[in-house]
Design a protein around this motif. Sequence first.
Motif, PDB file in Angstrom:
ATOM      1  N   GLU A  58     -12.079   8.747  -4.003  1.00  0.00           N
ATOM      2  CA  GLU A  58     -11.281   7.857  -4.099  1.00  0.00           C
ATOM      3  C   GLU A  58     -10.350   7.689  -5.661  1.00  0.00           C
ATOM      4  O   GLU A  58     -10.983   8.291  -6.504  1.00  0.00           O
ATOM      5  N   ALA A  59      -9.099   7.348  -5.579  1.00  0.00           N
ATOM      6  CA  ALA A  59      -8.638   7.429  -7.013  1.00  0.00           C
ATOM      7  C   ALA A  59      -9.069   6.814  -8.264  1.00  0.00           C
ATOM      8  O   ALA A  59      -9.766   5.808  -7.943  1.00  0.00           O
ATOM      9  N   PHE A  60      -8.868   7.244  -9.349  1.00  0.00           N
ATOM     10  CA  PHE A  60      -9.716   6.545 -10.415  1.00  0.00           C
ATOM     11  C   PHE A  60      -8.515   6.020 -11.311  1.00  0.00           C
ATOM     12  O   PHE A  60      -8.571   5.294 -12.088  1.00  0.00           O
ATOM     13  N   GLY A  61      -7.335   7.075 -11.737  1.00  0.00           N
ATOM     14  CA  GLY A  61      -6.299   6.616 -12.441  1.00  0.00           C
ATOM     15  C   GLY A  61      -6.700   6.760 -13.843  1.00  0.00           C
ATOM     16  O   GLY A  61      -6.494   5.886 -14.856  1.00  0.00           O
ATOM     17  N   SER A  62      -7.439   7.794 -14.510  1.00  0.00           N
ATOM     18  CA  SER A  62      -7.839   7.797 -15.709  1.00  0.00           C
ATOM     19  C   SER A  62      -7.049   8.830 -16.802  1.00  0.00           C
ATOM     20  O   SER A  62      -7.007   8.777 -17.780  1.00  0.00           O
ATOM     21  N   CYS A  63      -6.581  10.056 -16.096  1.00  0.00           N
ATOM     22  CA  CYS A  63      -5.941  11.159 -17.008  1.00  0.00           C
ATOM     23  C   CYS A  63      -4.388  10.973 -17.219  1.00  0.00           C
ATOM     24  O   CYS A  63      -3.973  11.445 -18.447  1.00  0.00           O
ATOM     25  N   ARG A  64      -3.730  10.155 -16.714  1.00  0.00           N
ATOM     26  CA  ARG A  64      -2.557   9.604 -17.069  1.00  0.00           C
ATOM     27  C   ARG A  64      -1.547  11.039 -16.986  1.00  0.00           C
ATOM     28  O   ARG A  64      -0.332  11.211 -17.619  1.00  0.00           O
ATOM     29  N   LEU A  65      -1.729  11.813 -16.055  1.00  0.00           N
ATOM     30  CA  LEU A  65      -0.964  13.009 -15.912  1.00  0.00           C
ATOM     31  C   LEU A  65      -0.038  12.966 -14.581  1.00  0.00           C
ATOM     32  O   LEU A  65       1.086  13.579 -14.700  1.00  0.00           O
ATOM     33  N   CYS A  66      -0.376  12.223 -13.800  1.00  0.00           N
ATOM     34  CA  CYS A  66       0.484  12.037 -12.358  1.00  0.00           C
ATOM     35  C   CYS A  66       1.649  10.860 -12.481  1.00  0.00           C
ATOM     36  O   CYS A  66       1.947  10.294 -11.539  1.00  0.00           O
ATOM     37  N   LEU A  67       1.845  10.533 -13.638  1.00  0.00           N
ATOM     38  CA  LEU A  67       2.852   9.549 -13.850  1.00  0.00           C
ATOM     39  C   LEU A  67       4.200   9.799 -13.121  1.00  0.00           C
ATOM     40  O   LEU A  67       4.642  10.897 -12.860  1.00  0.00           O
ATOM     41  N   ILE A  68       4.770   8.753 -12.699  1.00  0.00           N
ATOM     42  CA  ILE A  68       6.033   8.490 -11.876  1.00  0.00           C
ATOM     43  C   ILE A  68       6.874   7.704 -12.361  1.00  0.00           C
ATOM     44  O   ILE A  68       6.433   6.821 -12.993  1.00  0.00           O
ATOM     45  N   GLU A  69       8.177   7.629 -11.972  1.00  0.00           N
ATOM     46  CA  GLU A  69       9.045   6.557 -11.987  1.00  0.00           C
ATOM     47  C   GLU A  69       9.551   5.914 -10.681  1.00  0.00           C
ATOM     48  O   GLU A  69       9.725   6.971  -9.924  1.00  0.00           O
ATOM     49  N   ILE A  70       9.681   4.815 -10.509  1.00  0.00           N
ATOM     50  CA  ILE A  70       9.872   3.862  -9.461  1.00  0.00           C
ATOM     51  C   ILE A  70      11.320   3.129  -9.648  1.00  0.00           C
ATOM     52  O   ILE A  70      11.192   2.438 -10.670  1.00  0.00           O
ATOM     53  N   GLU A  71      12.265   3.613  -8.793  1.00  0.00           N
ATOM     54  CA  GLU A  71      13.352   2.904  -8.937  1.00  0.00           C
ATOM     55  C   GLU A  71      13.379   1.318  -8.894  1.00  0.00           C
ATOM     56  O   GLU A  71      12.885   0.633  -8.248  1.00  0.00           O
ATOM     57  N   GLY A  72      13.790   0.605 -10.081  1.00  0.00           N
ATOM     58  CA  GLY A  72      14.002  -0.718  -9.821  1.00  0.00           C
ATOM     59  C   GLY A  72      12.844  -1.222 -10.578  1.00  0.00           C
ATOM     60  O   GLY A  72      12.533  -2.562 -10.744  1.00  0.00           O
ATOM     61  N   ARG A  73      11.782  -0.479 -11.277  1.00  0.00           N
ATOM     62  CA  ARG A  73      10.678  -0.943 -12.004  1.00  0.00           C
ATOM     63  C   ARG A  73      10.578  -0.343 -13.191  1.00  0.00           C
ATOM     64  O   ARG A  73      11.054   0.760 -13.570  1.00  0.00           O
ATOM     65  N   ASN A  74       9.733  -0.923 -14.014  1.00  0.00           N
ATOM     66  CA  ASN A  74       9.830  -0.523 -15.315  1.00  0.00           C
ATOM     67  C   ASN A  74       8.471   0.210 -15.652  1.00  0.00           C
ATOM     68  O   ASN A  74       7.586   0.289 -14.568  1.00  0.00           O
ATOM     69  N   VAL A  76       5.850   3.846 -16.313  1.00  0.00           N
ATOM     70  CA  VAL A  76       5.559   4.873 -15.431  1.00  0.00           C
ATOM     71  C   VAL A  76       4.246   5.021 -14.933  1.00  0.00           C
ATOM     72  O   VAL A  76       3.172   5.360 -15.427  1.00  0.00           O
ATOM     73  N   PRO A  77       4.017   4.172 -13.813  1.00  0.00           N
ATOM     74  CA  PRO A  77       2.713   4.086 -13.128  1.00  0.00           C
ATOM     75  C   PRO A  77       2.171   5.542 -12.681  1.00  0.00           C
ATOM     76  O   PRO A  77       2.605   6.535 -12.337  1.00  0.00           O
ATOM     77  N   ALA A  78       0.782   5.373 -12.468  1.00  0.00           N
ATOM     78  CA  ALA A  78       0.132   6.711 -12.139  1.00  0.00           C
ATOM     79  C   ALA A  78       0.318   6.812 -10.428  1.00  0.00           C
ATOM     80  O   ALA A  78       0.046   5.764  -9.977  1.00  0.00           O
ATOM     81  N   SER A  79       0.739   7.920  -9.919  1.00  0.00           N
ATOM     82  CA  SER A  79       1.049   7.850  -8.482  1.00  0.00           C
ATOM     83  C   SER A  79      -0.126   8.042  -7.780  1.00  0.00           C
ATOM     84  O   SER A  79      -0.177   7.646  -6.530  1.00  0.00           O
ATOM     85  N   CYS A  80      -1.561   8.307  -8.383  1.00  0.00           N
ATOM     86  CA  CYS A  80      -2.688   8.285  -7.560  1.00  0.00           C
ATOM     87  C   CYS A  80      -3.203   6.718  -7.051  1.00  0.00           C
ATOM     88  O   CYS A  80      -3.995   6.693  -6.225  1.00  0.00           O
ATOM     89  N   THR A  81      -2.973   5.950  -8.140  1.00  0.00           N
ATOM     90  CA  THR A  81      -3.346   4.701  -7.976  1.00  0.00           C
ATOM     91  C   THR A  81      -2.319   3.565  -7.257  1.00  0.00           C
ATOM     92  O   THR A  81      -2.254   2.458  -6.972  1.00  0.00           O
TER      93      THR A  81
END
Length: 939
Positions: A58-74, A76-81
């Motif tokens: 299950e995703a854990f979201g700790s390394c912060r390498l998988c950041l993404i941008e989502i249109e219309g949102r502020n 850079v969330p983690a894509s795994c979570t």
Amino acid sequence: MLAIDDKDFGTPERKADKLITLEVDGCSVTVPEGTSVMRAAALADIPIPKLCATDSLEAFGSCRLCLIEIEGRNGVPASCTTVVEPGMKVRTQSERLTRLRRNVMELYMSDHPLDPFECKAGGRCELHEMARTVGLEHVRYNHGARNHLELPVDDSNPYFSFDPTRCILCSRCIRACDERQGTYALTIDGRGFDSLMSPGQHQHYSESECVSCGACVQACPTDALMEKTLLEKGPAQRTVITTCGYCGVGCSFKAELSGDEVVRMVPNKNGLPNHGHSCVKGRFAWGYATHPDRVRKPMIRKRISDEWREVSWEEALTYAASELKRVQAKYGRGSLGGITSSRCTNEEAYVVQKLVRAGFGNNNVDTCARVCHSPTGYGLKAALGTPAGTQDFDSVLASDVIMVIGANPTEGHPVFASIMKRRLCEGARLIVVDPRRIELVRMPHIEADYFLQLRPGTNVALLNAMSHVVITEGLAQEAFVRERCESNAYKMWRDFIVQERNSPEAVEQTTGVPATTIRAAARLYAHGPNSAIYYGLGITEHSQGSTAVLAMINLAMLTGNLGRAGVGINPLRGQNNVQGSNDIGSFPHEYSGYRHVSDPQVRAAFEREWGVELDVEPGLRIPNMFDAALDGSFKGLYVEGEDIAQSDPNSQHVAEALAAMEIVIVHDIFLNETAKYAHVLLPGSSFLEKNGTFTNAERRISMVRKVLPPLAGMEDWEVTCALARAFGYPMNYSHPSEIMDELARLTPIFAGVSYEKLDRLGSVQWPCNDTAPEGTPVMHIGEFVRGKGRFIVTEYIPTDERTTPRYPLILTTGRVLTQYNVGTQTRRTKNVTWYGEDRLEIHPHDAEQRGIRDRDWVELSSRAGSILLRAELTERMQPGVVYTTFHYPETTANVVTTENSDWATNCPEYKVTAVQVLPTSRRPERRTPEHAAQTPASH
Ligand code: SF4
Ligand code: SF4
Ligand code: SF4
Ligand code: FES
């Protein structure tokens, strides 16, 4: 460390009816609801850099390498979570993302050893791959700053090491241990900068709860956790997918090789029995295959008192065949026989039984399942029509109630146990029936709802009482019984089971289980709604083994717990191919697919294929072969991959029978006990040295592929065929696939099996034919194989083995995780680190009465003999019952067990022996590995 050639989707698959469509980097992707953005992107072949995510956890979201941008949102969330949403527009690449990811990687590398772009795995770890992916070329930060680079390596595990200087605290190992293995051995110890991944609390691996399954090593994205063989031998150049040669779970592995040397065995992520998980035996304990004790040359001798003489294959086979012919000419057609192995492949067992039936011209063939699961075959065939377990392993994930009876999955079938534990953690209820408090009764996050600690030998009384409760309390699934079962047989059984003598109150004293507990367990099982039974040799190795199997089936039919996922009757098979050796026709009364030799149509088909007339009479079972040898009518035996001198009851009788034969041919990888009585020794090949198939406990046929050349030059099937030719019966296969093709032609349940299909699908569960071209995970859906299910009266008849003042305790037996049967293989590996001798478990009360302290040497005696071993005082045992394993030859099982056996199948009653235990000043005579025995398919 993860094998990086398996595609990793980052987070686990989600199953949902609702589908969501989103856009990733301009590509439209549709995935089930609940899927992560990372997985959706990977499915569209858009990889997002990651370190702490992997699709087995299950995703854990700790390394912060998988950041993404989502249109219309502020932000850079983690894509795994981040979970997908309809219409979402995701960007995985931008200048900002590249800069952020590179900075994250730089920070990791700044607290990593100074060779940031080289790793111990030759640059094949995920950390270094990610450094390259994000374009990190150098590290700006000062390496003189506070760091973790002086931490000592933990080398305490014999198979892998932990180097904390390489650890990035991603917690993948911890989650693997929790989620995959269910052992909860690892933690993050300390806070902030002092945080460290640690087994237990500041412990070394060897001192912790770790069971060395290797899941943490597999999950680690860096070179912090690494196999020692990989460190020693360097990265592999090629891989071969094959099947574990140990237990009946049949895990799929990738053998990684450098030249002709195995570098490591990695559980195959796409393996259907194990889904990328493993236990310590399959993962690490393969070194026995190249152990110096392996027999490398054929040997012959005229008399068993002579010295062995090494000879060529040709001389050995010619001599063996001429002796077989001489004996048969002198003593008659029925004077020869053969024993197939549950460790060898289906194809190898098939050619042995063919040699006996078509070559020797009789049906004197049997197999070691005689001494372990023969009651399983008998009971399931009689009541349901097919002598095999009803479910696939994954079925347990749909169970609401799991009843484990006479089995110890965490020790005996560890990878299946991990799947079961996962379901239990999700909330399935658990009933454990066992004379001994096994680990499953209470372990981290799992506690049995009911533990029925019965007296050994009383399974039938207890199971009858459960059925009694179901009927008398109106909990039966009458509609299921009406539709699916024979009505007359049901009525007869019902009249029997409702009798007061089968009530929990009536059997309370016999079983030692309070009536209220039996009632509560029966209610829980009956209410399910999906209740499954898993059982082992604690059911079968009794004088009423077959009756107990029938009693479980009665209970399952009565409550409608057959014919769908989540339910069923599931035997946990001991050896890797015990199911397969039975399927292919190793029993003296049955051809492949469990068809009686007296059936004229079936026999005619075999006669056509094999070009000979076949015997209509069933042949001799193993015990009958021994009796006939002593009578003087059975004089020659070919034994492949079994050590009958060790594994069959009453060792003395077996030894005399073998000594009375004129030609005994042993075909094995080590010099075993039976070889003491042999005239010809043919070197065997280990599972790494041959092609073929194994069939696991869920009827799954999986490919075994040659990883190394056979040490003695020939695969086992080639040896048997050469022996057949020398004997005068031609067997000219050029590859085991041709043997499988023949088996498929002759056997309806295998009609659709071929190597091509196995290569394509990975594995198939029989029946596999025109009706089920891709196999049958769950059997008896809609209708039982025999048509209507048959209730059979299961009268409880206590064993003749009783305690007396002289033998006041009952001995029962089992196994440990790290050893395998009598340990021929595992004692030739580093697994001896964990379990160096057998011990006698005894309740402190029984020990105190006899003046026995923990670790004292004791003499364990029965009417049959005595052995010496060390005592372990433990409340796992109930007073009056003692327990031991038989992994070491010093504690040979059959010295103390009796000749009692199952009424239907002759399966020996290994699980109930009246014994006395007394302190002793004597010590056992240590035996060298050459004297060590091969496996009984029992205990
Ligand atoms: S080897 Fe297995 S049991 Fe041991 S710590 Fe790793 S995951 Fe846990
Ligand atoms: S040992 Fe490996 S898996 Fe475990 S926290 Fe460290 S880097 Fe992650
Ligand atoms: S569970 Fe059985 S088949 Fe799987 S790795 Fe362990 S010993 Fe091998
Ligand atoms: S991979 Fe997503 S935060 Fe680590």
